[in-house]
Design a protein around this motif. Structure first.
Motif, PDB file in Angstrom:
ATOM      1  N   SER A 292       1.939   9.547   5.834  1.00 35.42           N
ATOM      2  CA  SER A 292       1.324   9.140   4.568  1.00 35.42           C
ATOM      3  C   SER A 292       2.367   8.620   3.588  1.00 35.42           C
ATOM      4  CB  SER A 292       0.560  10.330   3.967  1.00 35.42           C
ATOM      5  OG  SER A 292       1.462  11.376   3.640  1.00 35.42           O
ATOM      6  N   ARG A 293       3.523   9.267   3.560  1.00 41.01           N
ATOM      7  CA  ARG A 293       4.589   8.791   2.662  1.00 41.01           C
ATOM      8  C   ARG A 293       5.088   7.408   3.076  1.00 41.01           C
ATOM      9  NH1 ARG A 293       8.560  14.035   1.551  1.00 41.01           N
ATOM     10  NH2 ARG A 293       7.048  15.271   0.362  1.00 41.01           N
ATOM     11  N   ILE A 294       5.226   7.211   4.377  1.00 46.74           N
ATOM     12  CA  ILE A 294       5.707   5.900   4.853  1.00 46.74           C
ATOM     13  C   ILE A 294       4.709   4.808   4.481  1.00 46.74           C
ATOM     14  CG2 ILE A 294       6.160   4.563   6.941  1.00 46.74           C
ATOM     15  CD1 ILE A 294       7.350   7.146   8.139  1.00 46.74           C
ATOM     16  N   SER A 295       3.409   5.084   4.656  1.00 49.64           N
ATOM     17  CA  SER A 295       2.398   4.076   4.300  1.00 49.64           C
ATOM     18  C   SER A 295       2.417   3.797   2.798  1.00 49.64           C
ATOM     19  CB  SER A 295       1.016   4.571   4.722  1.00 49.64           C
ATOM     20  OG  SER A 295       0.691   5.777   4.048  1.00 49.64           O
ATOM     21  N   HIS A 296       2.591   4.859   1.988  1.00 52.10           N
ATOM     22  CA  HIS A 296       2.669   4.660   0.538  1.00 52.10           C
ATOM     23  C   HIS A 296       3.876   3.809   0.165  1.00 52.10           C
ATOM     24  CE1 HIS A 296       1.941   5.505  -3.652  1.00 52.10           C
ATOM     25  NE2 HIS A 296       3.159   5.990  -3.786  1.00 52.10           N
ATOM     26  N   LEU A 297       5.017   4.065   0.803  1.00 49.98           N
ATOM     27  CA  LEU A 297       6.216   3.278   0.529  1.00 49.98           C
ATOM     28  C   LEU A 297       6.040   1.826   0.952  1.00 49.98           C
ATOM     29  CD1 LEU A 297       9.022   5.781   1.573  1.00 49.98           C
ATOM     30  CD2 LEU A 297       8.480   5.036  -0.733  1.00 49.98           C
TER      31      LEU A 297
ATOM     32  N   VAL B  14       3.222   0.166   0.922  1.00 46.85           N
ATOM     33  CA  VAL B  14       2.370  -0.482  -0.094  1.00 46.85           C
ATOM     34  C   VAL B  14       3.191  -0.820  -1.334  1.00 46.85           C
ATOM     35  CG1 VAL B  14       0.400  -0.119  -1.618  1.00 46.85           C
ATOM     36  CG2 VAL B  14       0.263   0.593   0.765  1.00 46.85           C
ATOM     37  N   GLU B  15       4.026   0.122  -1.759  1.00 49.88           N
ATOM     38  CA  GLU B  15       4.872  -0.148  -2.933  1.00 49.88           C
ATOM     39  C   GLU B  15       5.833  -1.302  -2.666  1.00 49.88           C
ATOM     40  OE1 GLU B  15       6.845   3.396  -4.095  1.00 49.88           O
ATOM     41  OE2 GLU B  15       5.065   4.284  -5.061  1.00 49.88           O
ATOM     42  N   ASN B  16       6.369  -1.355  -1.445  1.00 44.74           N
ATOM     43  CA  ASN B  16       7.292  -2.443  -1.103  1.00 44.74           C
ATOM     44  C   ASN B  16       6.585  -3.791  -1.173  1.00 44.74           C
ATOM     45  OD1 ASN B  16       9.517  -3.799  -0.272  1.00 44.74           O
ATOM     46  ND2 ASN B  16       9.435  -3.132   1.860  1.00 44.74           N
ATOM     47  N   GLN B  17       5.361  -3.855  -0.686  1.00 35.40           N
ATOM     48  CA  GLN B  17       4.612  -5.108  -0.766  1.00 35.40           C
ATOM     49  C   GLN B  17       4.324  -5.512  -2.211  1.00 35.40           C
ATOM     50  OE1 GLN B  17       1.113  -4.567   1.603  1.00 35.40           O
ATOM     51  NE2 GLN B  17       2.223  -4.550   3.571  1.00 35.40           N
TER      52      GLN B  17
END
Length: 296
Positions: free
Chosen positions: A91-96, A98-101
């Protein structure tokens, strides 16, 4: 002889007592072995031995069950722990991601805005260089903006062809009378501006220098009325003088001096004038000293 034989024999005649005590001990720890109603049993060494063995076996079985339960619990926690950590990590990787995009899109927008600004600046520079006026020749006289010039009326005189030559002759002054008039007008304008600036500056309030003074007012003796003396001191009124707090400080032999605070404006009130005014009350005041002097 028989007595001697029994003395040296190693038979444990009271073993049933120890077995019975052991049985009671384990019953107290693990509960009664029988049903709710217990009948008193005649102690038998064989029965007590069997009961002790059965209680030991029961304890061993219970210990095995506890060990199996603890092993099963630890296995379940170890099996569920890494899975939970893995889910949280995903979940943290997916959140990161999204933030990167989002950050990439913001950076792209900023780059596009900067590119547009640069293109607009280049276009403005090109237009300003293409429409730049020609340089003023060194022989041409540039008149100041604030000073009116008389040569502005020359195009209107060209409408009169009959008197054109005479006007040109009049404009040519070998002694420079027009320049002198223009210099006088410029001087008048400059003086007027200086006068306005001085008036504006004079209207601004300047910084008022003030000082905080602590005075020691000493009486003649211990019979002096200190309240009356303080009243006399506070009766002094001057422009730029403000009295503050006061107190009586013992000096010795029952004599007290008056310590009084005041704030004065340096340009209006001086310490010498203040001391002279206080010492005028000769009936109460013997002397005046400055205990502290601080600039504000």
């Amino acid at each position: 002889m028989a007595v001697d034989y029994f003395l040296h024999d190693k038979i444990w005649f009271e073993k049933y007592k120890y077995d019975d005590a052991e049985r009671r001990f384990y019953e107290q720890m693990n509960g009664p072995m029988g049903g709710p109603s217990r009948q008193q049993v005649i102690p038998n060494p064989r029965n007590s031995r069997e009961n002790g063995a059965s209680t030991i076996l029961r304890d061993i079985a219970r210990a095995r069950e506890n060990i199996q339960k603890s092993l099963a619990g630890s296995a379940s926690t170890t099996s569920s722990g890494p899975a939970g950590d893995q889910n949280e990590l995903l979940s943290r990787i997916s959140h990161l991601e999204v933030e990167n995009q989002n950050l990439r899109s913001v950076v792209a927008d900023l780059q596009m805005a900067i590119f547009k600004l640069e293109s607009r600046l280049n276009a403005l520079e090109k237009s300003s260089t293409s429409h730049q006026p020609s340089a003023v020749p060194p022989t041409q006289k540039v008149e100041p903006f604030s000073v009116p010039s008389k040569k502005v009326e020359l195009p209107a005189k060209k409408a009169e062809p009959a008197a054109a030559e005479e006007d040109e002759d009049d404009d040519i002054d070998l002694f420079g009378s027009d320049d002198e008039e223009e210099d006088q007008e410029a001087a008048k304008v400059r003086e007027e501006r200086l006068r306005q600036y001085a008036e504006k500056k004079a209207k601004k309030p300047g910084l008022i220098a003030k000082s905080s003074i602590l005075l020691d007012v000493k009486p003649w003796d211990d019979e002096t009325d200190m309240a009356k003396m303080e009243e006399c001191v506070r009766s002094i009124h001057m422009d730029g003088l403000v009295w503050g707090a006061s107190k009586l400080v013992p000096v010795g032999y029952g004599i007290k001096k008056l310590q009084i605070q005041c704030v004065v404006e340096d340009e209006k009130v001086g310490t010498d004038i203040l001391e002279e005014e206080i010492t005028k009350f000769e009936d109460y005041v013997q002397s005046v000293d400055i205990a502290a002097f601080n600039k504000i």
